[in-house]
Design an enzyme around this catalytic site. Sequence first.
Site, short mmCIF file in Angstrom:
data_model
loop_
_atom_site.label_atom_id
_atom_site.label_comp_id
_atom_site.label_asym_id
_atom_site.label_seq_id
_atom_site.Cartn_x
_atom_site.Cartn_y
_atom_site.Cartn_z
N HIS A 26 44.00 0.22 -0.58
CA HIS A 26 43.81 0.24 -2.04
C HIS A 26 44.57 1.42 -2.67
O HIS A 26 45.20 1.27 -3.72
CB HIS A 26 42.33 0.41 -2.39
CG HIS A 26 41.45 -0.73 -2.00
ND1 HIS A 26 40.34 -0.58 -1.21
CD2 HIS A 26 41.49 -2.05 -2.32
CE1 HIS A 26 39.74 -1.75 -1.06
NE2 HIS A 26 40.42 -2.67 -1.70
N LYS A 50 29.62 -11.50 -3.42
CA LYS A 50 29.59 -10.89 -2.09
C LYS A 50 28.51 -9.81 -2.05
O LYS A 50 28.40 -9.02 -2.97
CB LYS A 50 30.92 -10.18 -1.80
CG LYS A 50 32.07 -11.06 -1.44
CD LYS A 50 33.15 -10.20 -0.80
CE LYS A 50 34.51 -10.39 -1.43
NZ LYS A 50 35.49 -9.39 -1.01
N ARG A 101 48.61 -8.84 1.00
CA ARG A 101 48.87 -8.36 2.36
C ARG A 101 49.48 -9.44 3.21
O ARG A 101 50.57 -9.33 3.73
CB ARG A 101 47.55 -7.93 3.03
CG ARG A 101 47.00 -6.66 2.49
CD ARG A 101 45.54 -6.53 2.82
NE ARG A 101 44.78 -7.48 2.03
CZ ARG A 101 43.47 -7.46 1.90
NH1 ARG A 101 42.78 -6.56 2.54
NH2 ARG A 101 42.85 -8.33 1.15
N SER A 139 38.57 -3.84 3.76
CA SER A 139 37.28 -3.14 3.74
C SER A 139 36.31 -3.72 4.77
O SER A 139 35.52 -2.98 5.36
CB SER A 139 36.66 -3.22 2.34
OG SER A 139 37.49 -2.61 1.40
P1 ADP Z 1 38.46 -8.45 -3.94
O1 ADP Z 1 37.12 -8.64 -3.31
O2 ADP Z 1 38.47 -8.67 -5.41
O3 ADP Z 1 39.60 -9.12 -3.22
P2 ADP Z 1 39.13 -5.96 -2.68
O4 ADP Z 1 38.41 -4.68 -2.89
O5 ADP Z 1 38.97 -6.61 -1.35
O6 ADP Z 1 38.70 -6.89 -3.85
O7 ADP Z 1 40.66 -5.74 -2.98
C1 ADP Z 1 41.12 -5.37 -4.25
C2 ADP Z 1 42.61 -5.56 -4.27
O8 ADP Z 1 43.21 -4.67 -3.34
C3 ADP Z 1 43.04 -6.97 -3.85
O9 ADP Z 1 44.14 -7.36 -4.62
C4 ADP Z 1 43.43 -6.80 -2.41
O10 ADP Z 1 44.41 -7.75 -2.04
C5 ADP Z 1 44.03 -5.39 -2.45
N1 ADP Z 1 44.01 -4.77 -1.14
C6 ADP Z 1 42.95 -4.46 -0.37
N2 ADP Z 1 43.34 -3.90 0.80
C7 ADP Z 1 44.70 -3.87 0.77
C8 ADP Z 1 45.71 -3.45 1.68
N3 ADP Z 1 45.44 -2.97 2.88
N4 ADP Z 1 46.97 -3.58 1.29
C9 ADP Z 1 47.27 -4.11 0.08
N5 ADP Z 1 46.39 -4.53 -0.81
C10 ADP Z 1 45.11 -4.43 -0.48
#
Ligand code: ADP
Length: 173
Positions: A26, A50, A101, A139
């Site tokens: 992030h 979630k 990703r 995460s």
């Molecule tokens: P959501 O549950 O809305 O997908 P996340 O917290 O999982 O929210 O992710 C928020 C954003 O950050 C999303 O666009 C996700 O693709 C991006 N993201 C999370 N981890 C990574 C990573 N390792 N590399 C690139 N983008 C990421």
Amino acid sequence: MMRDSQAPKVPLGLFPGTFDPVTRGHLDILARGLALCDRLIVAVAEGHPKQTLFSAPERVDLIREALPGATRARVDVLAFQGLLVEFARAHGVRLVLRGLRVISDFEYEFQMALMNKRLWPEIETLFLMPGEELIYLNSTLVKEVARCGGDTSPFVTANVAEALVRRYARDQV
Ligand code: ADP
């Protein structure tokens, strides 16, 4: 010649997500976003379907503490409920940043971006790729490592690693 840092930027962008908890993935996307936007709002989804490990206020605090000092003045971290487009409109921002990703992210991201556009045609979603070494990071995996007692410090900042240790220690009592 114009240096990269002098290239004009979008005034404000929005980086929404669950951030349960914030990872180096992030933060990588956030840094890339700050190279393109003067200011960013990190929008932390509250009451997400979630089940989250950390509450929305906890996730907001973890992000604030994880931000590199030099960027703090340009980033607001806010929790939001309900439709992202409504939050975006209320804050006068129409650029949404999301990380992409792996192929498996694509379908969900594509559907969400299209739905947001149906709800508010002026909104645009911009997908950014993280550094290669962060492509695998999410995460859910970080929580699994923490739950099993592994070291999460390669994947998250120190405040988040400590919060994970405390949370899982508490849950085992
Ligand atoms: P959501 O549950 O809305 O997908 P996340 O917290 O999982 O929210 O992710 C928020 C954003 O950050 C999303 O666009 C996700 O693709 C991006 N993201 C999370 N981890 C990574 C990573 N390792 N590399 C690139 N983008 C990421």
